[in-house]
Design a protein around this motif. Structure first.
Motif, short mmCIF file in Angstrom:
data_model
loop_
_atom_site.label_atom_id
_atom_site.label_comp_id
_atom_site.label_asym_id
_atom_site.label_seq_id
_atom_site.Cartn_x
_atom_site.Cartn_y
_atom_site.Cartn_z
N UNK A 1 0.80 -1.22 0.00
CA UNK A 1 0.00 0.00 0.00
C UNK A 1 0.84 1.27 0.00
N UNK A 2 2.14 1.11 0.18
CA UNK A 2 3.03 2.28 0.18
C UNK A 2 3.85 2.39 -1.10
N UNK A 3 3.57 1.53 -2.09
CA UNK A 3 4.31 1.58 -3.34
C UNK A 3 4.06 2.92 -4.03
N UNK A 4 5.15 3.55 -4.45
CA UNK A 4 5.05 4.86 -5.09
C UNK A 4 5.06 4.69 -6.61
N UNK A 5 4.98 5.81 -7.32
CA UNK A 5 5.01 5.80 -8.78
C UNK A 5 6.38 5.33 -9.26
N UNK A 6 6.44 4.91 -10.53
CA UNK A 6 7.65 4.26 -11.04
C UNK A 6 8.87 5.19 -11.08
N UNK A 7 8.64 6.49 -10.99
CA UNK A 7 9.77 7.41 -10.99
C UNK A 7 10.36 7.62 -9.60
N UNK A 8 9.79 6.94 -8.59
CA UNK A 8 10.26 7.08 -7.20
C UNK A 8 10.90 5.78 -6.72
N UNK A 9 11.46 5.85 -5.52
CA UNK A 9 12.10 4.68 -4.91
C UNK A 9 11.12 3.51 -4.81
N UNK A 10 11.61 2.33 -5.14
CA UNK A 10 10.75 1.14 -5.18
C UNK A 10 11.06 0.14 -4.06
N UNK A 11 11.61 0.62 -2.95
CA UNK A 11 11.95 -0.30 -1.85
C UNK A 11 10.70 -0.96 -1.27
N UNK A 12 9.58 -0.24 -1.22
CA UNK A 12 8.35 -0.85 -0.70
C UNK A 12 7.85 -1.96 -1.62
N UNK A 13 7.98 -1.75 -2.92
CA UNK A 13 7.59 -2.80 -3.86
C UNK A 13 8.47 -4.03 -3.69
N UNK A 14 9.76 -3.81 -3.49
CA UNK A 14 10.69 -4.93 -3.30
C UNK A 14 10.39 -5.68 -2.01
N UNK A 15 10.10 -4.95 -0.94
CA UNK A 15 9.80 -5.58 0.35
C UNK A 15 8.47 -6.32 0.31
N UNK A 16 7.50 -5.73 -0.37
CA UNK A 16 6.21 -6.40 -0.52
C UNK A 16 6.38 -7.71 -1.27
N UNK A 17 7.11 -7.66 -2.37
CA UNK A 17 7.34 -8.86 -3.17
C UNK A 17 8.07 -9.93 -2.36
N UNK A 18 9.08 -9.53 -1.62
CA UNK A 18 9.84 -10.48 -0.80
C UNK A 18 8.94 -11.14 0.25
N UNK A 19 8.08 -10.35 0.87
CA UNK A 19 7.18 -10.88 1.90
C UNK A 19 6.16 -11.83 1.29
N UNK A 20 5.59 -11.44 0.15
CA UNK A 20 4.63 -12.31 -0.52
C UNK A 20 5.27 -13.62 -0.97
N UNK A 21 6.50 -13.54 -1.45
CA UNK A 21 7.19 -14.76 -1.87
C UNK A 21 7.40 -15.71 -0.69
#
Length: 225
Positions: free
Chosen positions: A115-135
């Motif tokens: 829910x904290x994933x930002x737009x593609x022009x911003x830092x994507x650490x939340x997307x990476x952490x979400x993906x890692x947790x889901x995996x």
């Protein structure tokens, strides 16, 4: 006179102590959990946290204590206080690793990052952490319903990470830094295939190679007259 003074102080201390015990014991664990649930269902999440924290702290061995710990995390999640929610969910998982709610807890940790994933022009650490947790959830509980829910979010994570790599690659390409651009486009192709940017990245990769080859060609030496 001194005796009277000490007597007054003693009375004040006794009364204060009685007030403290009365305030602590004025509600039972069952009453506190009912208050917390009522507040939660009414959307008064801060009040719910207060009730559940009292229950957890005053009655740590109550059969309602585990429920209180979980509902504290849920209340923070609903308040969109995701850092607090992640901390509370992770603490629950550490304290109760065999609890039946663990798949739900891991999913909520992932969703808090998601829910904290930002737009593609911003830092994507939340997307990476979400993906890692889901995996992790899918690996540990592949047949659980929450693992199925995680899989749909994982696609969005891949798309966000891929979009960011492509965005940065395009930035380098436009600034004629073809080596850096190639590294980003290669990451899109190898790490995130088939999520929307694969074919565009291949096209730019070919262009990067063309530019690199043209630069590597030796310039023609004019013939002597």
């Amino acid at each position: 006179m001194k005796r009277l003074l000490f007597a007054c102080v003693g009375v004040v201390l006794i009364c204060s102590g009685c007030a403290w015990f009365e305030s602590k014991e004025e509600k039972s664990a069952q009453e506190l959990v009912q208050d917390g649930v009522d507040y939660f269902e009414d959307g008064r999440y801060k009040k719910a946290v207060e009730s559940f924290e009292k229950l957890r702290d005053w009655y740590p061995f109550s059969r309602y204590a585990i429920l209180a710990e979980l509902k504290i995390a849920d209340a923070y999640f609903n308040l969109e206080s995701y850092a607090d929610a992640i901390f509370a969910y992770e603490e629950f998982e550490q304290l109760h690793p065999r609890n039946e709610a663990i798949p739900y807890v891991i999913f909520r940790i992932g969703r808090s990052y998601f829910n904290q994933i930002d737009t593609i022009d911003r830092d994507q650490s939340n997307a990476a952490k979400a993906l890692e947790t889901y995996q992790r959830l899918v690996q540990q509980y592949p047949e659980d319903a929450y693992a199925g829910m995680a899989r749909s979010d994982m696609l969005a994570c891949y798309q966000s990470l891929s979009g960011h790599e492509f965005y940065v690659g395009l930035f380098y390409y436009k600034n004629k830094n073809y080596k850096a651009a190639k590294a980003r486009f290669t990451a899109v192709v190898e790490k995130y295939p088939d999520v929307g940017n694969h074919y565009k990245a291949l096209t730019y990769l070919a262009n990067c190679d063309s530019w690199n080859q043209s630069r590597s060609q030796p310039s023609e030496v004019p013939s002597a007259p």
